[in-house]
Scaffold this active site. Structure first.
Site, PDB file in Angstrom:
ATOM      1  N   SER A  26     -13.624  -0.702   2.610  1.00 42.05           N
ATOM      2  CA  SER A  26     -13.038   0.244   3.554  1.00 42.05           C
ATOM      3  C   SER A  26     -12.129   1.219   2.818  1.00 42.05           C
ATOM      4  CB  SER A  26     -12.229  -0.508   4.609  1.00 42.05           C
ATOM      5  OG  SER A  26     -11.642   0.391   5.531  1.00 42.05           O
ATOM      6  N   CYS A  29      -5.739  -7.092  12.184  1.00 45.17           N
ATOM      7  CA  CYS A  29      -5.890  -5.801  11.508  1.00 45.17           C
ATOM      8  C   CYS A  29      -4.624  -4.964  11.666  1.00 45.17           C
ATOM      9  CB  CYS A  29      -7.091  -5.072  12.098  1.00 45.17           C
ATOM     10  SG  CYS A  29      -7.429  -3.482  11.336  1.00 45.17           S
ATOM     11  N   SER A  74     -11.952   4.645   7.576  1.00 47.80           N
ATOM     12  CA  SER A  74     -10.886   4.536   8.571  1.00 47.80           C
ATOM     13  C   SER A  74     -10.535   5.937   9.042  1.00 47.80           C
ATOM     14  CB  SER A  74      -9.658   3.843   7.958  1.00 47.80           C
ATOM     15  OG  SER A  74      -9.960   2.506   7.636  1.00 47.80           O
ATOM     16  N   LEU A  75     -10.930   6.266  10.252  1.00 50.31           N
ATOM     17  CA  LEU A  75     -10.796   7.641  10.738  1.00 50.31           C
ATOM     18  C   LEU A  75      -9.551   7.805  11.612  1.00 50.31           C
ATOM     19  CD1 LEU A  75     -12.380  10.269  10.450  1.00 50.31           C
ATOM     20  CD2 LEU A  75     -13.547   9.720  12.591  1.00 50.31           C
ATOM     21  N   CYS A 125       0.370   0.779  10.460  1.00 52.51           N
ATOM     22  CA  CYS A 125       0.053  -0.354   9.596  1.00 52.51           C
ATOM     23  C   CYS A 125       1.298  -0.998   9.010  1.00 52.51           C
ATOM     24  CB  CYS A 125      -0.875   0.113   8.471  1.00 52.51           C
ATOM     25  SG  CYS A 125      -1.410  -1.212   7.370  1.00 52.51           S
ATOM     26  N   GLU A 148      -5.388   0.002  -0.405  1.00 50.06           N
ATOM     27  CA  GLU A 148      -6.502   0.944  -0.373  1.00 50.06           C
ATOM     28  C   GLU A 148      -7.429   0.595  -1.534  1.00 50.06           C
ATOM     29  OE1 GLU A 148      -9.334   3.367  -0.382  1.00 50.06           O
ATOM     30  OE2 GLU A 148      -7.935   3.756   1.276  1.00 50.06           O
ATOM     31  N   CYS A 180       0.859  -1.194   0.000  1.00 49.73           N
ATOM     32  CA  CYS A 180       0.000   0.000   0.000  1.00 49.73           C
ATOM     33  C   CYS A 180       0.888   1.234   0.000  1.00 49.73           C
ATOM     34  CB  CYS A 180      -0.895  -0.003   1.244  1.00 49.73           C
ATOM     35  SG  CYS A 180      -2.029   1.405   1.350  1.00 49.73           S
ATOM     36  N   ASN A 197      -2.778  -3.423  16.985  1.00 47.77           N
ATOM     37  CA  ASN A 197      -2.076  -4.698  16.823  1.00 47.77           C
ATOM     38  C   ASN A 197      -0.640  -4.396  16.402  1.00 47.77           C
ATOM     39  OD1 ASN A 197      -4.355  -6.543  17.263  1.00 47.77           O
ATOM     40  ND2 ASN A 197      -5.172  -5.628  15.388  1.00 47.77           N
TER      41      ASN A 197
END
Length: 288
Positions: A110, A256, A133-134, A38, A79, A31, A213
């Protein structure tokens, strides 16, 4: 050659009844959006998946693992709105009665905030479900966590969310990763509640709280269970429907925010460098 598609990277999560599953699928390998929490963002974008590769993840679950898939979420690597053509085709195939026959109401896409692409998605698939996703309700914090916020700030994203609610009459899902000492305080919860109050009535909103996570080299700390519940309590006191998505699959780096393979990225770089060196090498001159 192209890297293999990550069909092994989906992670089913049990949901009642126990013989039904929710399936998390990827739309890209890696991504480019670089969210700080992430693992996938650390890869960078290696390539986008084709519609066939996206639907193959579902075919593997259904026909090889023999799972009864009742919900599919585009929340794996990548994304989805950065690979919109393939995602639209995949949604049509997955929902077609001659394909997988999964209702569009059970398919969720998402986005990290790619607001300019939302009208095109809804024009092509009017009943598509979206999750946003905020992860922060102020521009300073969100820009630090999610570089896309510098291009699509919260004001623009909020309008896209309002437009989605108006156009689809659907409940909008909000994803919020809790990071200890970063976005998990009572003040952050109150700020999130105020932000969402300007989007839609509480009955039209669904908030998923996701305790952080850890990545392969953790950049943040996971809040305590009591801190997560306290954050939830502030939101529910304002009338919001809130769930805490407790970790599943972390032991396999499949939870996640954990999907990634940094060794793959390094190997691709080495392969590309070797190919460039070979292409730039002068032709051998025969000995006289």
């Amino acid at each position: 050659s192209s890297p293999p598609s990550p069909v092994s990277h989906f992670h089913p999560a049990a949901s009642p009844p126990p013989d039904e599953w929710s399936l998390c699928v990827s739309s890209q390998v890696g991504c480019k959006y670089g969210c700080a929490f992430c693992e996938t963002g650390r890869l960078g974008l290696i390539r986008s998946l084709s519609a066939g590769e996206i639907t193959a993840q579902v075919a593997l679950a259904v026909h090889v693992l023999k799972l009864r898939v009742s919900n599919i979420v585009f929340m794996g690597m990548g994304e989805p709105l950065d690979n919109l053509d393939a995602v639209i085709t995949a949604l049509r195939c997955l929902s077609d009665p001659l394909g997988f026959g999964i209702p569009l109401s059970s398919l969720t896409v998402s986005t990290s905030g790619e607001a300019p692409a939302i009208p095109r998605l809804l024009a092509a698939v009017p009943h598509a479900r979206l999750a946003f996703s905020l992860h922060a309700a102020d521009d300073e914090t969100r820009s630090r966590l999610m570089p896309i916020n510098r291009r699509v700030p919260l004001g623009q994203l909020a309008q896209a969310m309002r437009d989605y609610v108006t156009a689809t009459k659907r409940r909008v899902t909000i994803q919020y990763i809790l990071l200890a000492g970063v976005n998990d305080s009572e003040q952050h919860a109150a700020s999130l509640a105020r932000f969402l109050a300007a989007i839609a009535p509480p009955a039209r909103l669904h908030v998923n709280l996701i305790p952080y996570n850890q990545q392969s080299k953790p950049a943040f700390t996971t809040p305590s269970e009591s801190a997560c519940k306290s954050f939830k309590g502030i939101l529910t006191s304002s009338g919001l429907f809130v769930k805490i998505r407790w970790t599943r699959g972390a032991d396999k780096m499949a939870a996640c925010g954990q999907l990634g393979n940094l060794k793959l990225r390094r190997q691709i770089r080495l392969d590309n460098a070797a190919a460039a060196a070979r292409a730039g090498a002068p032709d051998e001159v025969p000995s006289p």
